[in-house]
Design a protein around this motif. Structure first.
Motif: not given
Length: 223
Positions: A3-5, A36-39, A56-67
């Motif tokens: 899957m590619v999101l 949302h992804f983490r949950e 880049r900032e969007t990707a970093e924000g997503i990844v950071a929120a996922m831990g």
């Protein structure tokens, strides 16, 4: 099949001297999507974004929120947006930011016309053609998915025009559809793509479940 999101960047600084950075709301949108992804227990095999700051900032924000580890984010310039400023200038002879500061509705009508002319090779002086744009987005998307295994999930952060073009091509749709997809794509909207046997299939388009809350209605943006 993997899957590619494919995610559009969060809200950038539309109308500002430097558009290519996230607004305060944009940073929140990115975190909300990561939460949302983490949950839901999503784990990414690979995270790829374009080289633009807002991507880049969007990707970093997503990844950071996922831990997860932000240092693992890969960059591919093939996922960058089309040259919007050059396109607008070549079509109108004017400055894009000046037009954005004026009649907002007229600006988007003219920009749609410019994109249609570009897709029909009726504009000179644009850094890349419509065909070149589509080819490099497709190549970057294939590179992001290549080598993945069954049940792998890849996050690709790009921009509305690039995603619209990719989805329209996957669906064998004309340029006019790619343009409409671009102009209707929500910030941090998600497209689900299935990758298998060397081709993509579209599963869902422009979803924003992380914004599907009454208190986040004002957080749904398009620029």
């Amino acid at each position: 099949m993997s899957m590619v999101l494919m995610v559009r960047h969060a809200q950038a600084s539309f109308g500002a001297a430097d558009y290519d950075r996230l607004s305060e709301l944009g940073h929140r949108q990115s975190r909300w999507l990561g939460e949302h992804f983490r949950e839901r227990g999503v784990k990414f095999t690979r995270v790829v974004c374009g080289t633009l700051v807002r991507q880049r900032e969007t990707a970093e924000g997503i990844v950071a929120a996922m831990g997860a580890d932000r240092s693992a984010i890969e960059s591919d310039a093939g996922l960058n947006e089309y040259p919007g400023e050059a396109l607008f200038r070549a079509y109108t002879g004017g400055d894009q930011r000046d037009a954005q500061a004026g009649d907002y509705g007229r600006y988007w009508r003219v920009f749609r016309e410019a994109m249609q002319a570009w897709s029909q090779d009726r504009i000179a002086g644009v850094p890349e053609s419509w065909a070149q744009f589509g080819a490099r987005v497709n190549a970057a998307l294939v590179a992001a998915a290549s080598g993945t295994q069954r049940d792998d999930v890849v996050l690709v952060v790009s921009s509305g025009g690039a995603i619209g073009r990719a989805v329209a091509d996957i669906a064998s749709s004309p340029a006019s559809v790619a343009i409409e997809f671009n102009l209707q794509f929500r910030n941090t909207g998600v497209c689900e793509l299935i990758w298998g046997a060397g081709r993509f299939r579209l599963l869902s388009f422009n979803g924003a479940p992380h914004l599907d809350h009454p208190q986040r209605r004002e957080a749904i943006t398009f620029a």
